[in-house]
Design an enzyme around this catalytic site. Structure first.
Site, PDB file in Angstrom:
ATOM      1  CE  LYS A 198      -3.328   2.477   2.756  1.00 16.18           C
ATOM      2  NZ  LYS A 198      -4.317   2.354   3.838  1.00 16.18           N
ATOM      3  CE  LYS A 251      -5.994   1.954  -0.012  1.00 16.14           C
ATOM      4  NZ  LYS A 251      -6.446   1.914   1.374  1.00 16.14           N
TER       5      LYS A 251
END
Ligand SMILES: NCC[C@H](CC(=O)O)[C@@H](CN)CCC(=O)O
Ligand SMILES: [Zn+2]
Length: 328
Positions: A198, A251
């Site tokens: 992420k 992400k």
């Protein structure tokens, strides 16, 4: 003309074009991120996230019923506590009367077939808005953070979540959560989906508006990955696989397709998820509204690129539309 020069014969028909995809989008690949607020009767639209709202638990059946009928198979819950007393360790996160735990119970009871994942993080519940517990010098205090996150994850598992998904990026939280779930007898009952890679992206703005989760000072660059850090992403994916993650997530998605591809290389035996985050969704919608492209075509082109890169699960705010678009 060499025989090998002729490719067009292989895709001259819509059906043979369809056959070119290794894997095609299908409804069950879409997990719908939804915002649950602590006013039970609320439905509050989110201006920076077109078509998305914060919902109170008394309106979840009204909200999700039609989508479940269209084939919605999974949601991931984000709590938006507007009344709770936030503090240094995010006490409201596992409040049994809080929006997330209440929503888990309501959704499991109203929609037994719907798979319920919950985001696990502290930023929506801490007074400082960071994803972990801080030292006095404002650096991350790792041990208390992972222990607190494990407590929160267990509380969601005990409330009935099928999956817990820590988005905090604290070092060691996957092992801490897995250990906590196993010790409490939930190791084989709850899926652990790690936001493994992420990045400290500029694409989270609309979400932070929706969830009121922007940090009150500083930023998240000391715990979310640097956007240029392919090596750190690969190391984090390997680490989380070894710590017991059942699903690996990348992400944001579109600016990180190479990392999705790395994840499918490094975790070939795990489902690979990606999150088409709020800013990506808003970008696609804004471009369509500006007449740059057709919305549906671009929603397909972006999500199909994620599948091509290796994603088997896509968290997307376009999920409701895909339930219609994939109905043909
Ligand atoms: N736990 C962090 C929230 C986080 C990004 C951020 O605000 O830093 C994401 C939710 N997991 C944002 C998702 C999105 O932008 O849609
Ligand atoms: Zn967070």
């Amino acid at each position: 003309m060499q025989v090998s020069s002729i490719l067009q014969g292989g895709y001259q028909h819509p059906l043979s074009r369809k056959w070119q995809a290794r894997r095609s989008l299908e409804k069950s690949m879409f997990m719908y991120p939804i915002f649950i607020t602590d006013d039970p009767s609320a439905k509050v639209d989110i201006p920076t996230l077109p078509g998305q709202s914060r919902w109170g638990v008394d309106r979840l059946e009204e909200f999700l019923g039609p989508l479940v009928k269209k084939g919605l198979s999974s949601v991931i819950l984000f709590g938006v506590p507007l009344k709770a007393q936030k503090d240094e360790k995010g006490t409201p996160a596992d409040d049994t009367e809080g929006p997330v735990i209440q929503a888990i119970r309501r959704i499991r009871s109203a929609f037994p077939s719907l798979y319920v994942a919950t985001d696990v993080c502290l930023c929506e519940y801490t007074s400082h808005g960071h994803c972990g517990i801080l030292n006095h010098d404002h650096t991350i205090n790792t041990e208390p953070s992972t222990e607190r996150l494990a407590q929160v994850a267990l509380s969601y598992a005990q409330a009935g979540a099928h999956c817990v998904a820590p988005s905090d990026m604290m070092d060691g939280r996957i092992l801490a959560i897995k250990r906590k779930l196993i010790d409490a007898g939930y190791g084989n009952k709850v899926t652990l989906m790690s936001y493994a890679a992420k990045f400290a992206s500029g694409l989270y703005g609309p979400f932070r508006d929706a969830a009121g989760s922007a940090p009150s000072f500083g930023d998240r660059k000391c715990y979310q990955l640097p956007p240029q850090a392919k090596g750190l992403a690969r190391r984090a994916i390997i680490r989380d696989v070894n710590e017991g993650a059942d699903i690996i997530m990348v992400k944001p998605a579109l600016p990180y397709l190479d990392v999705i591809s790395d994840a499918s290389e490094l975790a070939p035996d795990h489902p690979v998820a990606c999150y088409q985050v709020s800013g990506e969704y808003a970008m696609v919608v804004a471009g369509a509204n500006a007449g740059v492209y057709d919305l549906k075509a671009m929603a397909f082109e972006t999500t199909e690129s994620m599948v091509r890169a290796g994603a088997t699960l896509i968290l997307s705010y376009f999920t409701p539309q895909f339930l219609d678009w994939l109905d043909v």
